[in-house]
Design a protein around this motif. Structure first.
Motif, mmCIF file in Angstrom:
data_model
loop_
_atom_site.group_PDB
_atom_site.id
_atom_site.type_symbol
_atom_site.label_atom_id
_atom_site.label_comp_id
_atom_site.label_asym_id
_atom_site.label_seq_id
_atom_site.Cartn_x
_atom_site.Cartn_y
_atom_site.Cartn_z
ATOM 1 N N LEU A 38 83.290 19.592 13.635
ATOM 2 C CA LEU A 38 83.425 19.281 12.213
ATOM 3 C C LEU A 38 84.673 19.914 11.606
ATOM 4 C CD1 LEU A 38 79.755 19.409 10.878
ATOM 5 C CD2 LEU A 38 81.177 17.415 11.369
ATOM 6 N N PHE A 39 85.010 21.115 12.053
ATOM 7 C CA PHE A 39 86.234 21.738 11.550
ATOM 8 C C PHE A 39 87.443 20.869 11.893
ATOM 9 C CE2 PHE A 39 89.909 24.588 12.061
ATOM 10 C CZ PHE A 39 89.953 25.144 10.791
ATOM 11 N N SER A 40 87.489 20.363 13.104
ATOM 12 C CA SER A 40 88.612 19.525 13.529
ATOM 13 C C SER A 40 88.624 18.192 12.794
ATOM 14 C CB SER A 40 88.542 19.284 15.043
ATOM 15 O OG SER A 40 88.594 20.493 15.751
ATOM 16 N N VAL A 41 87.447 17.569 12.668
ATOM 17 C CA VAL A 41 87.355 16.275 11.979
ATOM 18 C C VAL A 41 87.855 16.377 10.547
ATOM 19 C CG1 VAL A 41 85.709 14.621 10.984
ATOM 20 C CG2 VAL A 41 85.535 15.257 13.394
ATOM 21 N N PHE A 42 87.398 17.391 9.825
ATOM 22 C CA PHE A 42 87.767 17.497 8.419
ATOM 23 C C PHE A 42 89.212 17.975 8.238
ATOM 24 C CE2 PHE A 42 83.335 16.823 7.761
ATOM 25 C CZ PHE A 42 83.256 16.252 6.502
ATOM 26 N N THR A 43 89.679 18.833 9.115
ATOM 27 C CA THR A 43 91.064 19.295 9.006
ATOM 28 C C THR A 43 92.033 18.145 9.269
ATOM 29 O OG1 THR A 43 90.467 21.538 9.683
ATOM 30 C CG2 THR A 43 92.785 20.913 9.891
ATOM 31 N N LEU A 44 91.834 17.437 10.364
ATOM 32 C CA LEU A 44 92.700 16.303 10.681
ATOM 33 C C LEU A 44 92.525 15.170 9.674
ATOM 34 C CD1 LEU A 44 92.286 16.190 14.571
ATOM 35 C CD2 LEU A 44 94.306 16.922 13.292
ATOM 36 N N GLY A 45 91.281 14.948 9.247
ATOM 37 C CA GLY A 45 91.021 13.889 8.280
ATOM 38 C C GLY A 45 91.715 14.125 6.957
ATOM 39 N N VAL A 46 91.682 15.365 6.479
ATOM 40 C CA VAL A 46 92.360 15.713 5.229
ATOM 41 C C VAL A 46 93.859 15.483 5.348
ATOM 42 C CG1 VAL A 46 93.100 17.712 3.868
ATOM 43 C CG2 VAL A 46 90.672 17.298 4.248
ATOM 44 N N ILE A 47 94.460 15.924 6.446
ATOM 45 C CA ILE A 47 95.899 15.763 6.636
ATOM 46 C C ILE A 47 96.274 14.288 6.694
ATOM 47 C CG2 ILE A 47 97.809 16.162 8.250
ATOM 48 C CD1 ILE A 47 96.374 18.826 8.993
ATOM 49 N N LEU A 48 95.482 13.504 7.423
ATOM 50 C CA LEU A 48 95.758 12.068 7.532
ATOM 51 C C LEU A 48 95.604 11.353 6.195
ATOM 52 C CD1 LEU A 48 93.948 11.285 10.916
ATOM 53 C CD2 LEU A 48 96.422 11.162 10.492
ATOM 54 N N LEU A 110 79.346 6.750 4.614
ATOM 55 C CA LEU A 110 79.204 6.059 3.326
ATOM 56 C C LEU A 110 80.030 6.735 2.236
ATOM 57 C CD1 LEU A 110 75.366 5.264 3.345
ATOM 58 C CD2 LEU A 110 77.260 3.629 3.586
ATOM 59 N N LEU A 111 80.056 8.068 2.233
ATOM 60 C CA LEU A 111 80.833 8.794 1.229
ATOM 61 C C LEU A 111 82.340 8.620 1.432
ATOM 62 C CD1 LEU A 111 78.789 12.113 1.006
ATOM 63 C CD2 LEU A 111 79.107 10.442 -0.827
ATOM 64 N N SER A 112 82.744 8.300 2.657
ATOM 65 C CA SER A 112 84.174 8.109 2.911
ATOM 66 C C SER A 112 84.713 6.860 2.222
ATOM 67 C CB SER A 112 84.445 8.026 4.418
ATOM 68 O OG SER A 112 84.007 6.794 4.963
ATOM 69 N N LEU A 113 83.849 5.915 1.897
ATOM 70 C CA LEU A 113 84.299 4.665 1.281
ATOM 71 C C LEU A 113 84.798 4.876 -0.152
ATOM 72 C CD1 LEU A 113 81.576 2.251 2.697
ATOM 73 C CD2 LEU A 113 83.863 2.744 3.596
ATOM 74 N N PRO A 114 84.029 5.546 -1.036
ATOM 75 C CA PRO A 114 84.605 5.852 -2.356
ATOM 76 C C PRO A 114 85.793 6.797 -2.272
ATOM 77 C CG PRO A 114 82.459 6.912 -2.099
ATOM 78 C CD PRO A 114 82.603 5.945 -0.961
ATOM 79 N N ALA A 115 85.814 7.669 -1.265
ATOM 80 C CA ALA A 115 86.968 8.559 -1.091
ATOM 81 C C ALA A 115 88.231 7.747 -0.835
ATOM 82 C CB ALA A 115 86.721 9.528 0.062
ATOM 83 N N LEU A 116 88.137 6.739 0.017
ATOM 84 C CA LEU A 116 89.271 5.868 0.304
ATOM 85 C C LEU A 116 89.672 5.079 -0.937
ATOM 86 C CD1 LEU A 116 91.268 4.556 2.299
ATOM 87 C CD2 LEU A 116 89.463 2.913 2.873
ATOM 88 N N ALA A 117 88.689 4.560 -1.664
ATOM 89 C CA ALA A 117 88.978 3.779 -2.869
ATOM 90 C C ALA A 117 89.713 4.622 -3.911
ATOM 91 C CB ALA A 117 87.678 3.224 -3.452
ATOM 92 N N LEU A 118 89.272 5.858 -4.096
ATOM 93 C CA LEU A 118 89.929 6.743 -5.061
ATOM 94 C C LEU A 118 91.358 7.060 -4.636
ATOM 95 C CD1 LEU A 118 86.969 9.154 -5.820
ATOM 96 C CD2 LEU A 118 88.143 7.723 -7.512
ATOM 97 N N PHE A 140 90.613 14.181 -4.618
ATOM 98 C CA PHE A 140 90.827 15.437 -3.895
ATOM 99 C C PHE A 140 89.520 16.199 -3.652
ATOM 100 C CE2 PHE A 140 95.453 17.084 -3.996
ATOM 101 C CZ PHE A 140 95.921 15.857 -3.547
ATOM 102 N N SER A 141 88.475 15.885 -4.415
ATOM 103 C CA SER A 141 87.213 16.629 -4.310
ATOM 104 C C SER A 141 86.192 15.961 -3.398
ATOM 105 C CB SER A 141 86.609 16.815 -5.710
ATOM 106 O OG SER A 141 87.517 17.489 -6.570
ATOM 107 N N MET A 142 86.480 14.758 -2.914
ATOM 108 C CA MET A 142 85.496 14.029 -2.113
ATOM 109 C C MET A 142 85.193 14.700 -0.779
ATOM 110 S SD MET A 142 84.032 11.599 -3.629
ATOM 111 C CE MET A 142 83.187 10.973 -2.170
ATOM 112 N N GLY A 143 86.096 15.524 -0.287
ATOM 113 C CA GLY A 143 85.830 16.250 0.949
ATOM 114 C C GLY A 143 84.668 17.217 0.820
ATOM 115 N N ILE A 144 84.329 17.611 -0.407
ATOM 116 C CA ILE A 144 83.254 18.581 -0.626
ATOM 117 C C ILE A 144 81.881 17.977 -0.344
ATOM 118 C CG2 ILE A 144 82.115 20.001 -2.390
ATOM 119 C CD1 ILE A 144 84.973 20.480 -3.564
ATOM 120 N N PRO A 145 81.480 16.881 -1.011
ATOM 121 C CA PRO A 145 80.179 16.291 -0.652
ATOM 122 C C PRO A 145 80.163 15.751 0.776
ATOM 123 C CG PRO A 145 81.365 14.878 -2.202
ATOM 124 C CD PRO A 145 82.086 16.182 -2.166
#
Length: 280
Positions: A38-48, A110-118, A140-145
């Motif tokens: 999860l650390f890798s997924v979220f770190t790389l995901g945020v950068i991308l 599912l939460l990644s979809l509104p994150a992408l839209a925003l 910028f806050s969608m990574g939290i939920p």
């Protein structure tokens, strides 16, 4: 390299401002180290996704970046990258980030979809509202939920307190950023909170910082955080005071320095949370 510049890989401050609250959420959700996956997924995901957001931002601003001093040398403004190539980069980076999310669970996907839209909508918000910084804060806050969903499979109510705190913090530091371009934005018709607040900009950013601190105090209580966290809040309050001192005369360079200083705010908060779980 134009694509590297388009993705702002040469300017990591945006990624850092996204990573600190995302890492904090991962640690809070997992009561410490969230695991390498999860650390890798979220770190790389945020950068991308930050890189993807920069690409679509420059696509949206391709007609105006050349008229703004700070952005005149961006690849789309100079013609070194075409609008079609910028959209292609956005799509490619977004797909890579989504592939990472697919390794988590259904709620996170599912939460990644509104994150992408925003992320996609933010660059266009400045054409229609003086509150594009609110849209940016929401993105910028969608990574939290998403972090809580990935770790626990649910999003507890107190997570939204974290979300709001981060949104308000983003609104504040991006207002400092907008203050750098305010004169140019007024000429070309781009909207921002810096323009909306006008002469009340310093009062409003200070009020936002106070609200952030109040929210952070509540977060400490709700998540039963210890002394190291509250020490970090003292550091954060000191950094906020320093930022207000920097923008006292509203100079371009000083406002940009105040924006950059928020990297230390994020570091201080994450350090307080990290040390709490390290010693408990």
């Amino acid at each position: 390299m134009p694509y590297w510049q388009l993705a702002r890989m040469d300017k990591p401050i945006g990624s850092l401002l996204l990573l600190w609250p995302t890492w904090a959420a991962l640690w809070l959700a997992a009561d410490g180290w969230p695991g390498l996956h999860l650390f890798s997924v979220f770190t790389l995901g945020v950068i991308l996704m930050r890189a993807a957001g920069c690409a679509v931002n420059d696509f949206a601003d391709r007609e105006i970046d050349g008229k703004v001093k700070r952005t005149a040398e961006r690849p789309l403004a100079t013609g070194s990258i075409t609008p079609k190539e910028a959209l292609g980069l956005f799509a490619g980076l977004s797909l890579l980030a989504f592939a990472l999310v697919l390794t988590t669970n259904q709620l996170t996907i599912l939460l990644s979809l509104p994150a992408l839209a925003l992320a996609f909508c933010y660059p266009f918000a400045k054409r229609h509202t003086h509150l594009p910084q609110v849209v940016l804060g929401a993105a910028f806050s969608m990574g939290i939920p998403m972090a809580f969903a990935a770790v626990t499979g649910k999003v507890p109510p107190q997570v939204w307190l974290l979300y709001v705190a981060n949104l308000l913090w983003t609104l504040c530091y991006d207002t400092f950023y907008a203050m750098v371009d305010r004169d140019d934005d007024l000429k070309i018709g781009v909207k921002s909170t810096a323009i909306l607040f006008g002469e009340m900009d310093k009062v409003m950013t200070a009020a936002l910082q106070l609200l952030v601190l109040m929210a952070l105090l509540l977060i400490g209580q709700r998540f039963s955080l210890g002394g190291t966290y509250y020490v970090s809040l003292i550091v954060v309050a000191s950094l906020f005071a320093y930022q207000q001192w920097l923008v006292r005369e509203r100079g371009r360079e000083a406002c940009f320095r105040a924006f950059l200083n928020n990297n230390w705010v994020g570091l201080a908060l994450f350090t307080g949370i990290f040390l709490h779980y390290l010693f408990n």
